[in-house]
Scaffold this motif. Sequence first.
Motif, PDB file in Angstrom:
ATOM      1  N   SER A  83      13.820  56.203  27.202  1.00 17.18           N
ATOM      2  CA  SER A  83      14.065  57.126  26.092  1.00 17.18           C
ATOM      3  C   SER A  83      13.090  58.293  26.066  1.00 17.18           C
ATOM      4  N   GLY A  84      11.954  58.180  26.772  1.00 19.02           N
ATOM      5  CA  GLY A  84      11.000  59.270  26.809  1.00 19.02           C
ATOM      6  C   GLY A  84      10.270  59.508  25.503  1.00 19.02           C
TER       7      GLY A  84
ATOM      8  N   LEU B 244       8.388  51.286  12.795  1.00 22.35           N
ATOM      9  CA  LEU B 244       8.868  50.670  11.559  1.00 22.35           C
ATOM     10  C   LEU B 244       9.901  51.509  10.813  1.00 22.35           C
ATOM     11  N   TYR B 245      10.077  52.770  11.221  1.00 17.91           N
ATOM     12  CA  TYR B 245      11.006  53.598  10.446  1.00 17.91           C
ATOM     13  C   TYR B 245      11.854  54.518  11.324  1.00 17.91           C
TER      14      TYR B 245
ATOM     15  N   SER C  46      16.694  57.004  14.360  1.00 12.92           N
ATOM     16  CA  SER C  46      17.076  57.700  15.594  1.00 12.92           C
ATOM     17  C   SER C  46      18.045  56.895  16.445  1.00 12.92           C
ATOM     18  N   PHE C  47      17.978  55.568  16.351  1.00 13.83           N
ATOM     19  CA  PHE C  47      18.823  54.706  17.181  1.00 13.83           C
ATOM     20  C   PHE C  47      19.518  53.688  16.274  1.00 13.83           C
ATOM     21  N   PRO C  48      20.539  54.111  15.546  1.00 12.35           N
ATOM     22  CA  PRO C  48      21.181  53.229  14.557  1.00 12.35           C
ATOM     23  C   PRO C  48      21.953  52.059  15.174  1.00 12.35           C
TER      24      PRO C  48
ATOM     25  N   ARG D  58      16.436  47.916  22.594  1.00 14.52           N
ATOM     26  CA  ARG D  58      16.006  48.253  23.945  1.00 14.52           C
ATOM     27  C   ARG D  58      14.851  49.262  23.896  1.00 14.52           C
ATOM     28  N   VAL D  59      14.956  50.256  23.016  1.00 12.26           N
ATOM     29  CA  VAL D  59      13.899  51.256  22.888  1.00 12.26           C
ATOM     30  C   VAL D  59      12.612  50.619  22.370  1.00 12.26           C
ATOM     31  N   LEU D  60      12.719  49.802  21.333  1.00 16.13           N
ATOM     32  CA  LEU D  60      11.529  49.157  20.780  1.00 16.13           C
ATOM     33  C   LEU D  60      10.891  48.214  21.792  1.00 16.13           C
TER      34      LEU D  60
END
Length: 642
Positions: free
Chosen positions: A347-348, A361-362, A367-369, A376-378
């Motif tokens: 995701s960069g 946490l927010y 950004s990724f609903p 995957r991003v987290l």
Amino acid sequence: MNSRHYVAIWATALTVVGVGLWISMLAAPLTLVGGLTDARTQLNAADRLVAKTQIKAAGRAARAGLEAAEAAQGVLDGPSPLLDIARLHPVAGPALEEVPHLIAAALYSAEAAVGTIDIAQNVLRGPDAVMAEDPNDPDGGSLIRIDRIRAIGDAIREARELLGYAEDELGSIDLDNLPRKMHRPIARAIEKAIESRRVLGEAQAGFEVLPSFLGETEPRTYLIGMQNPAEQRGTGGAILQFALLSITEGKPTLPETRGSVYKVDEDRQQISIPLPDDAWYLEGIPDARRFGNSNWSPHWPLSAQLMLDYAHASDENFPDIDGVLAVDPVLMEKLLPGIGKYKTEESGNRITTKRVVHFVLYKAYASFPIPQQRRRVLRQVVDGFYEGMLAPGHPTLLIQGFADALEGKHMQIWMRDPAEQAFVEAMDWDGGIKEAARSDYLYIVEQNVGGNKLDYLSAQTNRMDIAFDGDDAVVSTEVEIENRLFLPQPRWALGDSGTAGHHLPMTNVYVPSSARLTSFDVEGERLDTPLPAVWANDAPAEHLEVGKKVWSATLDIPPGSSGSVRYDYVVPDVVRTLEGRRVYRLVVQHQPNVHAEQLVVTIEVPPGAKSVRAPGFEKDGATVVWDKPASKDLVLEVSWER
């Protein structure tokens, strides 16, 4: 050994050397006075530099202090007609007989300071560094040198012995030969030496268990659970991501077995296992009976072992675990100055100290609903953080970050090995409920039972009003929670609370088991859910856990509103008489939240009380008030004379 230990040692050295200043009132030569004064000045400078983590400069100052103390010793040992004359004086003569003890104590303390600063200077850099490049890892991996761990342990043992010698020298002083005004400073110096030896003893014990922790004789595997304090649980937050850390002969690696807890908790399946008596949360909440949701008890040793029991019951191939570490995004924030900023691969996203908590946490949810994409991003963010811990760009800052995180319980540790766990508990890193013998006690623990992430947008204030009836404390404790949610919000934040955005915190107030409830009150709406928070006969739900009494209630708080619950109770026989003073001690434990709760303690001093001592409190007429954020566990004490 962390920076707090160094500061304790410097403080001891300063105190011991500082008692030599009384010599300036006598007939001793100015060169002798100057030597001890210089020693004190240099060690004082070393203390300030250590506090600023300027270790190299602190080392120079400590060595200058040692040289000054040695110079004073040389003056005392050399020929000095002035000293010979002074020894004939009826007051100065006996006093000068004690000077050798003072100088010897100064020398031992300065040597201990120099030795421990040398440890700080060499532990992370240079040929004697603990961390080194792994010659067998072509990708530039690192390993921890167990031989250096043992050498540092030996150096700490030597510094502890030196402080013991300093304590002996001070204890050998005949106080009758000194002015009375010097008796208390010397007694304080001895107390400081004893305390610093205790701290060094803890550090020494740590270096003795570290080799086994680092897999010296057999490989070790540790589970790291990343908590989300936007959805609170007893130990800090819901555990949604985990990783396994393996260490063999000092070589740490991150195996591929990591990711979402739902790889273990398939379909959130509830597992039936035998539960210990203190696991009342899990007895009453079915969804808590699984690997990723079993950390409802704030007592980390209990929650950690339950997590492993559920993991093995869910997956027979789950590996054997030697220890469990609970961490959270605040730990990431504190460690990133040492790790350095980084970007996620796919995701960069740029992860920095200032952005990490808000992103994890927010912002990531907004950004990724799509849940699968967001997870995957987290996972990339967390994996990058773990990898950075193994190869930090600024190791000194990393150690300071660990010290701060452990103090705030943003990292909590449980070890399977009893000796290692005993050390963890001695260092207060276990996240456990404290015994608090002969003290009042308060621990307020929130559980998010609304299935949402609204704890990121809430604020909590804990208030205690305390008066005394003889030896009893008459207490009123109120928990107020504000739902600062603003609408509209995305579905991820509202969760199961629905579009109305109501926050549903289950509040659990831990008090001494002897506490007697006298009355209670709720402001706002209270819900009889989940089962452990159901009130019977219009009386609060009550439980016992690790020797503490717990009152539970669930509040329903709309956006922009507050709710509160108050308990009035008596804690018997908690005021003691020590050395002629009446003493009230209060142990306060805190939950590691993303936003620290505010603690307001108001104590009404008994009528006629004299010589009131209340460190850290503000005096307001007949009361003393503590009004500060609770970012670490506290021991508050108020004393007075009748």
